[in-house]
Design an enzyme around this catalytic site. Structure first.
Site, PDB file in Angstrom:
ATOM      1  CB  ALA A 176      44.351  88.960 -30.129  1.00 24.43           C
ATOM      2  CB  CYS A 235       1.420  71.636 -40.770  1.00 21.00           C
ATOM      3  SG  CYS A 235       3.111  72.191 -41.037  1.00 21.00           S
ATOM      4  CB  CYS A 282       7.376  73.180 -38.693  1.00 25.40           C
ATOM      5  SG  CYS A 282       6.290  73.254 -40.125  1.00 25.40           S
ATOM      6  CG  ASN A 323      38.246  87.701 -27.075  1.00 25.00           C
ATOM      7  OD1 ASN A 323      37.810  86.577 -27.248  1.00 25.00           O
ATOM      8  ND2 ASN A 323      37.518  88.792 -27.259  1.00 25.00           N
ATOM      9  CB  CYS A 356       5.865  69.679 -39.519  1.00 23.54           C
ATOM     10  SG  CYS A 356       4.904  70.356 -38.164  1.00 23.54           S
ATOM     11  N   GLY A 408      35.824  84.897 -26.187  1.00 27.18           N
ATOM     12  CA  GLY A 408      36.004  84.217 -27.468  1.00 27.18           C
ATOM     13  C   GLY A 408      35.195  84.786 -28.615  1.00 27.18           C
ATOM     14  CB  SER A 458      35.934  88.593 -33.829  1.00 27.40           C
ATOM     15  OG  SER A 458      34.669  88.264 -34.384  1.00 27.40           O
ATOM     16  CG  HIS A 469      23.911  84.121 -34.332  1.00 31.39           C
ATOM     17  ND1 HIS A 469      25.258  84.375 -34.332  1.00 31.39           N
ATOM     18  CD2 HIS A 469      23.305  85.340 -34.290  1.00 31.39           C
ATOM     19  CE1 HIS A 469      25.460  85.692 -34.304  1.00 31.39           C
ATOM     20  NE2 HIS A 469      24.299  86.287 -34.271  1.00 31.39           N
TER      21      HIS A 469
HETATM   22 ZN    ZN Z   1       4.357  72.392 -39.140  1.00 31.29          ZN
END
Ligand code: ZN
Length: 267
Positions: free
Chosen positions: A235, A170, A141, A233, A167, A207, A209, A133
């Site tokens: 639970a 650019c 950028c 975990n 950036c 850890g 869910s 994630h």
């Molecule tokens: Zn850039």
């Protein structure tokens, strides 16, 4: 008065599986970071930001509406993470490879796949960490995708508005390196994670869910591929039915106990 010492019992099947494994994947989620004092996204009672809908801010739309506010918010989160420390569970994961190699003399690769956007695994010493994630520490950028730089110095957690950096290639704005609501996961890390699951012998699920998709597919894939799967975990999670071992323990308690037991084994 009865005194109970609640020492976590490490499942023997798990010790045996780890001892025989040469490739191990550790899949971690918010519960791992919570023990370092990082509140999960939904639980953070942050009065400064209470009037804002964080789900909306952490979205492409929120960024379009107010870049300075969103950047200030993420810098605040990064500052908060920098004030925490990896917990004993992070440290145990970083020690797993060397502990097993000392036991049997064979090389063991431990790959961490995390849903967390903090850098606590890296700070604990894990060298292979795949962020599904994104990361608070990998801004990029918004136009050319080049890695961006933070403005030097400690992030100021009291600011409600802050110009994002530009950036150096650019001159477009640098955006937070996390995956926002409504955005697809970055394909590179996702494919890498799928490959790691394909070639691992053991997958530890720690850890999490198991309700965030498609991340939750990875432990299910491991199960379907016949890997040894174990959940650590507090639970049982949604993923428990795909696990060979469901170990009810927190990461910061169970994982150090696991390392301790592995160190006691004879080669
Ligand atoms: Zn850039």
């Amino acid at each position: 008065m009865l005194l109970t010492i609640n020492k976590p019992q490490v499942p023997p099947e798990l010790l045996a599986a780890l001892t025989n494994a040469r490739r191990i994947v550790v899949f971690t989620g918010a519960g791992m970071s919570a023990e370092s004092g990082i509140a999960t996204f939904r639980d953070k009672p942050d009065s400064l930001w209470a009037k804002f809908n964080t789900r909306e801010m952490a979205s492409p739309d929120g960024w379009r509406k107010n870049k300075n506010r969103v950047w200030a918010w993420y810098e605040g989160r990064r500052g908060a993470v920098l004030q925490t420390e990896p917990n004993a569970g992070h440290v145990a994961i970083a020690e797993l490879s060397a502990t097993l190699q000392n036991l049997h003399g064979q090389p063991v690769q431990v790959d961490v796949i995390t849903q967390n956007v903090d850098n606590l695994h890296e700070r604990a010493g894990s060298t292979s960490v795949t962020h599904l994630h994104g990361s608070l520490f990998a801004p990029r950028c918004m136009a050319c995708e080049c890695p961006g730089e933070f403005i030097p110095g400690e992030p100021d957690q009291s600011l409600m508005s802050l110009d994002p950096p530009r950036c150096s290639h650019c001159n477009s704005y640098i955006r937070p390196g996390v995956v926002w609501f409504g955005e697809a996961m970055p394909q590179g890390p996702w494919r890498h994670a799928e490959d790691l699951v394909d070639i691992c012998h053991v997958m530890l699920v720690v850890g999490t869910s198991g309700i965030v998709w498609p991340a939750a597919e990875l432990p299910i894939n491991a199960h379907n591929l016949g890997k040894f799967t174990a959940e650590i975990n507090p639970a049982p999670s949604e993923l428990a039915k795909y696990m060979k071992v469901q170990w009810t323990s927190s990461a910061a308690t169970g994982l150090p106990a696991l390392i301790e037991e592995l160190k006691k084994l004879k080669p």
